[in-house]
Scaffold this active site. Sequence first.
Site, short mmCIF file in Angstrom:
data_model
loop_
_atom_site.label_atom_id
_atom_site.label_comp_id
_atom_site.label_asym_id
_atom_site.label_seq_id
_atom_site.Cartn_x
_atom_site.Cartn_y
_atom_site.Cartn_z
N SER A 38 0.97 -15.76 -11.88
CA SER A 38 2.14 -14.95 -11.51
C SER A 38 3.19 -15.72 -10.72
O SER A 38 4.32 -15.27 -10.64
CB SER A 38 1.69 -13.75 -10.69
OG SER A 38 0.88 -14.18 -9.61
N ASP A 333 6.28 -9.21 -2.18
CA ASP A 333 5.50 -8.00 -2.47
C ASP A 333 4.11 -8.04 -1.85
O ASP A 333 3.24 -7.27 -2.23
CB ASP A 333 5.38 -7.81 -3.98
CG ASP A 333 4.75 -9.01 -4.67
OD1 ASP A 333 4.38 -9.97 -3.95
OD2 ASP A 333 4.63 -9.02 -5.90
N HIS A 336 3.46 -12.50 -3.68
CA HIS A 336 4.40 -13.53 -4.15
C HIS A 336 5.56 -13.70 -3.18
O HIS A 336 5.74 -12.89 -2.28
CB HIS A 336 4.90 -13.14 -5.54
CG HIS A 336 3.78 -12.76 -6.45
ND1 HIS A 336 3.39 -11.45 -6.64
CD2 HIS A 336 2.93 -13.51 -7.18
CE1 HIS A 336 2.36 -11.42 -7.46
NE2 HIS A 336 2.04 -12.65 -7.80
#
Length: 370
Positions: A38, A333, A336
């Site tokens: 991610s 978040d 990240h």
Amino acid sequence: MERGGVVWGLMWWWMVAVVVTAEPLPRYYNAIFSFGDSFSDTGNFVIINSGKLPNMPKFPPPYARCSNGRLVIDFLAEAFGLPLLAPSANTGTNFSQGANFAVMGATALDLQYFKDNNVWSIPPFNTSMNVQLGWFDQVKQTVCSSPQECREFFGKALFVFGEFGGNDYSFAWKAEWSLEKVKTMVPKVVASMIGGIERLLDEGARHVVVPGNLPAGCIPITLTMYPSDDRADYDPRTGCLKKYNNVALYHNAILRIALDQLQRRRPDSRIVYADYYTPYIQFARTPHLYGYKRGALRACCGGGGPYNYNMSASCGLPGATTCDDPDAHVSWDGIHLTEAPYRFIANTWLRGPYAHPPLAALVRDDVVVY
Ligand SMILES: *[C@@H]1O[C@H](CO)[C@@H](O)[C@H](O)[C@H]1NC(C)=O
Ligand SMILES: *[C@@H]1O[C@H](CO)[C@@H](O)[C@H](O)[C@H]1NC(C)=O
Ligand SMILES: *[C@@H]1O[C@H](CO)[C@@H](O)[C@H](O)[C@H]1NC(C)=O
């Protein structure tokens, strides 16, 4: 006072901008190919799972990314004069300027490893490093034809291989593995990565950037999921949980040794370790020095709690709110980063000091690199 502060702030930005943009990089690479999770996914997870997962957060285009803006890989593409990388799951795209195989949740080890070792916390995504290399083989057929042509094409491309490993360890922590047991995964993760990089070198890749792990003990999700009553478990300089950072440090040390050995075996290639860990720790120690007024340990987007991370109201879900000043936060978040630290880190990889050698040195004929 106020005005002086603004002027000084502008001066400071002006000086930084001059240093960073003084010499634009030559248009050296024809393409960039990226693998990972991610931290570099530019849309694959959203495309692959669209219509499949409930509660799928909405991402305004073109940012199907886990951030409020661009990621390190986006800044690298911009610096090298290439378009933002197309997610490989967007089949039918012309990938002749590169493709991004990274997917949120991806692991370095295959799904089978986790099943064999009773890591029940692994989601059934099947997007591991080896699966991504399989996708690369498919894209390869669309960008070059003869073996010779492919080797030449990949020899003029930049490969970014990672971050990998962060998810492998986080699934093991979630399955309540001990520190000693998690550490036994590290050599396996690194060996898997070296095997993947060798596959790319065998295809003709010459320049490979390999990012290490982030300090997992500094991210709000870890701090929220594994709180400790024992103050000795926290690093007093950062407030991060030491145990999770220890595994990241161990991974990075083993990875660097393995990359040095690989570099010696493959002298025609340039294999560059890129450091996420050190800049992140700098942010956590002295966030104000970097402009992160809200610190490094509190998410911008989240559902409350001391680190503004709440599993049942995480960013994108009902119950979460987004801050007005994402640039003042390191964490977007709770897992990240926001765009601001990604931009900062990308510049340190391009110009130093957090990539060895800096990527700018790879593309200048006049720089001798040892
Ligand atoms: C893909 O894009 C490249 C330029 O980026 C172009 O040269 C090539 O013709 C395109 N291929 C197709 C099939 O459109
Ligand atoms: C994962 O995908 C690969 C091909 O991409 C396939 O060979 C493998 O069987 C899949 N694994 C599982 C557990 O579904
Ligand atoms: C986390 O979110 C849930 C759902 O919105 C809420 O009920 C709960 O109070 C939140 N917890 C904290 C610590 O804010």
